[in-house]
Design an enzyme around this catalytic site. Structure first.
Site, PDB file in Angstrom:
ATOM      1  N   ASP A  98      86.220  44.108  70.016  1.00  0.00           N
ATOM      2  CA  ASP A  98      85.858  45.337  69.321  1.00  0.00           C
ATOM      3  C   ASP A  98      86.628  45.373  68.008  1.00  0.00           C
ATOM      4  O   ASP A  98      87.854  45.290  67.995  1.00  0.00           O
ATOM      5  CB  ASP A  98      86.250  46.539  70.177  1.00  0.00           C
ATOM      6  CG  ASP A  98      85.182  47.612  70.213  1.00  0.00           C
ATOM      7  OD1 ASP A  98      84.596  47.874  69.152  1.00  0.00           O
ATOM      8  OD2 ASP A  98      84.943  48.184  71.286  1.00  0.00           O
ATOM      9  N   ASP A 200      82.733  48.740  65.367  1.00  0.00           N
ATOM     10  CA  ASP A 200      82.735  50.151  65.706  1.00  0.00           C
ATOM     11  C   ASP A 200      82.212  50.989  64.534  1.00  0.00           C
ATOM     12  O   ASP A 200      82.569  50.756  63.374  1.00  0.00           O
ATOM     13  CB  ASP A 200      84.171  50.563  66.055  1.00  0.00           C
ATOM     14  CG  ASP A 200      84.287  51.978  66.559  1.00  0.00           C
ATOM     15  OD1 ASP A 200      83.645  52.295  67.569  1.00  0.00           O
ATOM     16  OD2 ASP A 200      85.024  52.769  65.938  1.00  0.00           O
ATOM     17  N   GLU A 268      77.665  48.905  65.916  1.00  0.00           N
ATOM     18  CA  GLU A 268      77.422  50.192  66.560  1.00  0.00           C
ATOM     19  C   GLU A 268      76.828  51.122  65.515  1.00  0.00           C
ATOM     20  O   GLU A 268      77.478  51.466  64.528  1.00  0.00           O
ATOM     21  CB  GLU A 268      78.705  50.804  67.114  1.00  0.00           C
ATOM     22  CG  GLU A 268      78.418  52.113  67.849  1.00  0.00           C
ATOM     23  CD  GLU A 268      79.654  52.952  68.121  1.00  0.00           C
ATOM     24  OE1 GLU A 268      79.590  53.787  69.034  1.00  0.00           O
ATOM     25  OE2 GLU A 268      80.663  52.793  67.412  1.00  0.00           O
ATOM     26  N   HIS A 329      80.803  52.884  76.990  1.00  0.00           N
ATOM     27  CA  HIS A 329      82.005  53.660  77.269  1.00  0.00           C
ATOM     28  C   HIS A 329      81.954  55.081  76.721  1.00  0.00           C
ATOM     29  O   HIS A 329      82.875  55.867  76.979  1.00  0.00           O
ATOM     30  CB  HIS A 329      83.220  52.939  76.676  1.00  0.00           C
ATOM     31  CG  HIS A 329      83.140  52.764  75.194  1.00  0.00           C
ATOM     32  ND1 HIS A 329      82.193  51.949  74.592  1.00  0.00           N
ATOM     33  CD2 HIS A 329      83.857  53.311  74.181  1.00  0.00           C
ATOM     34  CE1 HIS A 329      82.353  52.006  73.286  1.00  0.00           C
ATOM     35  NE2 HIS A 329      83.356  52.825  73.004  1.00  0.00           N
ATOM     36  N   ASP A 330      80.906  55.429  75.997  1.00  0.00           N
ATOM     37  CA  ASP A 330      80.770  56.764  75.403  1.00  0.00           C
ATOM     38  C   ASP A 330      79.682  57.608  76.046  1.00  0.00           C
ATOM     39  O   ASP A 330      79.624  58.821  75.793  1.00  0.00           O
ATOM     40  CB  ASP A 330      80.454  56.653  73.904  1.00  0.00           C
ATOM     41  CG  ASP A 330      81.611  56.133  73.087  1.00  0.00           C
ATOM     42  OD1 ASP A 330      82.773  56.356  73.486  1.00  0.00           O
ATOM     43  OD2 ASP A 330      81.357  55.484  72.049  1.00  0.00           O
TER      44      ASP A 330
END
Length: 533
Positions: A98, A200, A268, A329-330
Site C-alpha cells: 500500500d 491510496d 484507489e 478494509h473500508d
C-alpha cells in the site's frame, strides 16, 4: 498464456494487524503473513496486497505514515519484510504494498520541518493557506472524516489542509521536491523486489490551485456522513493528477522486463465510471488497474448487476483491463451485505468475470461484520461520527485459523474482537468441509488458473431476467457458461444450441448434474460454471 501476471491472477488483500500474530501482542505482523504463505498459495491466489506496514503513530492505523522507507516495529523489520518477499516469490506469489502518497503523518520529519516556520525549505511541501477574512478556514472543504479540512497552526499563523484527520496533513504534489521524494520511495521498494503498489486515494492527490469553495450536494441527507454535504469538485480529481499517474507508471514500467508489464499499479479511486476511465491514461499511460468498486454498492439484482458489467465493459478504453472488487478494509463485508447464500453466488461472480479480481481476507470464509461495543471502538472514523455505521472496525477483525484460543490468531487478546462463530467458521474446520465457502473459493480459483477462458477470455452476456444472469467466457476453442441465481426460486434455462451438451464444472450449492437435454435447472441461490462440449 501471454498475458501479464496481473491480468491472469487473483489478488488477496491482507490487513496485517489482523492476519496472524507471532510476537504475542495481539497484533498481526510480517512473520505472521510469512507463516501463512502456504495457505495463500494453496488457496490459489497469485498476489498479496498488504495494507500499510510503515512506521506510524497509528492514529489511522498505518495510513498516517511517519517514514515511507521502513517497517513499523509492531509489524517487524525491513529484514522481516525481505524474508517475506523472498518466501512469497519462492511460492510464486507476487507482493504489492500500500503506497500512501496523498498525506503523511504530522510526525513525519517533512511535516515537522514544514510547520517549524514559514521560511523553512519544506514549508511548501504541504498545503498552507492564510485564514479567510473572518479569521476562519480558507474555504468550506470538509474532511472525509467530518469537520473542516483545515487545521489552524498557532505557531506559524496559517491553516494546513488535511483531507482526512488533522494528524494526516496532505502533501503538496504541485511541489517538485515532493514529487521527486515520493518517486524515490517507489524506487526504494521496487529495488527491494516489490511487485507493485496499491495507491491510496489517488484521485485526492491534487487540489484546485486557487482553492475555491466546493458546491453543496443536492442529494445530501442526514446519516450520510458530513463529508457528503459538499461535492468534492475542487478538492479531488483534478486534471493534473493524470500527469502524476503517468510519471508513476513510467517508473513502474522501467522495472519491467522489456520496459513494461512486470510491476503493477492499482489506483484507489471512488469515482463514476466515466471519470474512472481517465485513470487508465491517454497519450501517456496511467495506472494499470483503477479500482472498480461498483459491485460493492450495486443493488443485488440480476438486471442491476448485468447493467454494471456491460456498462463498465463498454466504457473501457482500448487496451484497458477490467478489475472487480467485492469488499475491502473500508467497506462492509460481502456476507454482511448479501447474506451467506448469496455470498457464495457473489464469489462465483467475482471469480468468473473478465478482469482481475481482488479478494479481501476472510471473505473466503464468509466472515460477517463483527459487532463492536462502544468501549471496543478503535477506528477514528467511528469515533468522530458515531452511530452512522461508518466505522471500519467491523471488517478489520482477526482472521480465524482454527478452534484453539483466539482462533489461532494470537496467544494474547486480539486488538479487535473475533466474530462470534469463530469456533466453527475458521480455516481448519472449513478446509475439511467439502461444501464450505472456503472450498468453493479454492475450486473457483483453481478453475480460473486452469481455464484461460475464465482468466483472460472475453465476456458475452447471454441472458438476464429478474433473478437470473447468464454469460459466456471464451478463449480459443474453450467455452464456459456461468449462470447465477440471485433469488430464492429455482429456474429452468434453455441453453444456446452450441451449449446443449455442456457439462457441470462447479456449483455453489452441490455438484449434481442440473443439465439435461439442453436445459439447465438452476436451484435457489445457486451459481454454476459449465463447460460447453
Amino acid at each position: 498464456m501471454g498475458a501479464p501476471w496481473w491480468q491472469s491472477c487473483a489478488i488477496y488483500q491482507i490487513y496485517p494487524r489482523s492476519f496472524q500474530d507471532t510476537d504475542d501482542d495481539g497484533i498481526g505482523d510480517l512473520k505472521g503473513i510469512a507463516r501463512r504463505l502456504d495457505y495463500l498459495a494453496g488457496l490459489g491466489v497469485g498476489a498479496i496486497w498488504i495494507s500499510p506496514i510503515y512506521p506510524s503513530p497509528m492514529i489511522d492505523f498505518g495510513y498516517d505514515v511517519a517514514d515511507y522507507c521502513d517497517v513499523d516495529p509492531r509489524f517487524g523489520t525491513l529484514a522481516d519484510f525481505d524474508d517475506l518477499l523472498e518466501q512469497a516469490h519462492r511460492r510464486g506469489l507476487k507482493v504489492l504494498l500500500d503506497f500512501v502518497p496523498n498525506h503523511s503523518s504530522d510526525q513525519h520529519p517533512w511535516f515537522v520541518e514544514s510547520r517549524a516556520s514559514r521560511e523553512n525549505q519544506k514549508r511548501d511541501w504541504y498545503i498552507w493557506r492564510d485564514a479567510a477574512a473572518d479569521g476562519g478556514p480558507p474555504n468550506n472543504w470538509i474532511s472525509d472524516f467530518g469537520g473542516s479540512a483545515w487545521q489552524w497552526d498557532e505557531a506559524t499563523g496559517q491553516y494546513y489542509y488535511h483531507a482526512f484527520l488533522k494528524e494526516q496533513p496532505d502533501l503538496n504534489w504541485r511541489h517538485p521536491g515532493v514529487q521527486a521524494a515520493m518517486y524515490d520511495v517507489m524506487r526504494f521498494w521496487f529495488d527491494r523486489g516489490v511487485d507493485g503498489f496499491r495507491i491510496d486515494v489517488l484521485w485526492h492527490m491534487l487540489k484546485a490551485a486557487d482553492f475555491p469553495d466546493n458546491p453543496p450536494n443536492p442529494a445530501y441527507r442526514p446519516g450520510m456522513g458530513e463529508m457528503h454535504r459538499l461535492l468534492q469538485l475542487h478538492s479531488t480529481d483534478q486534471p493534473e493528477v493524470h500527469l502524476i499517474a503517468a510519471e508513476m507508471r513510467d517508473i513502474a514500467d522501467g522495472y519491467g522486463a522489456g520496459g513494461q508489464g512486470e510491476r503493477v499499479l492499482i489506483g484507489e479511486i471512488y469515482l463514476p465510471v466515466d471519470r474512472l476511465m481517465h485513470y487508465y491514461g491517454g497519450e501517456r499511460r496511467g495506472v494499470h488497474l483503477p479500482f472498480n468498486f461498483q459491485l460493492v454498492d450495486t443493488p443485488w439484482r440480476a438486471r442491476a448487476v448485468a447493467a454494471v458489467i456491460t456498462g463498465y465493459e463498454a466504457a473501457l478504453p482500448p487496451g484497458g483491463w477490467p478489475n472487480w472488487v467485492l469488499g475491502n478494509h473500508d467497506r462492509p463485508r460481502v456476507a454482511a451485505r448479501r447474506g451467506q447464500a448469496q455470498a457464495r453466488v457473489a464469489a462465483v461472480l467475482l471469480l468468473t468475470l473478465r478482469g482481475t479480481p481482488t479478494l479481501y481476507y476472510g471473505d473466503e470464509l464468509g466472515l460477517n461484520d463483527v459487532a463492536i461495543e462502544p468501549s471496543q471502538v478503535r477506528d477514528p472514523r467511528e469515533l468522530r461520527e458515531p452511530g452512522l455505521a461508518l466505522g471500519r472496525d467491523p471488517v478489520r477483525t482477526p482472521m480465524p485459523w482454527d478452534d484453539s484460543e483466539n482462533a489461532g490468531f494470537s496467544t494474547a487478546k486480539p486488538w479487535l474482537p473475533l466474530h462470534a462463530d469463530w469456533p466453527t467458521r475458521n480455516v481448519m474446520r472449513m478446509t475439511q468441509q467439502p461444501h464450505s465457502i472456503l472450498t468453493l473459493y479454492r475450486r473457483l480459483l483453481a478453475l480460473r488458473r486452469d481455464c484461460p477462458a475464465l482468466s483472460i477470455g472475453d465476456f458475452v452476456l447471454l441472458n438476464v431476467e429478474d433473478e437470473i444472469l447468464v454469460y459466456a467466457r471464451r478463449h480459443g476453442a474453450e467455452r464456459m457458461i456461468v449462470a447465477l441465481n440471485f433469488g430464492g426460486q429455482q429456474h429452468r434455462l434453455e441453453l444456446p444450441d452450441w451449449a446443449r451438451g455442456s457439462q457441470l464444472l462447479l456449483s455453489s450449492v452441490e455438484d449434481t448434474a442440473p443439465v439435461e437435454a439442453g436445459v439447465l435447472l438452476l436451484r435457489s441461490n445457486e451459481a454454476v460454471v459449465l463447460e460447453a462440449r
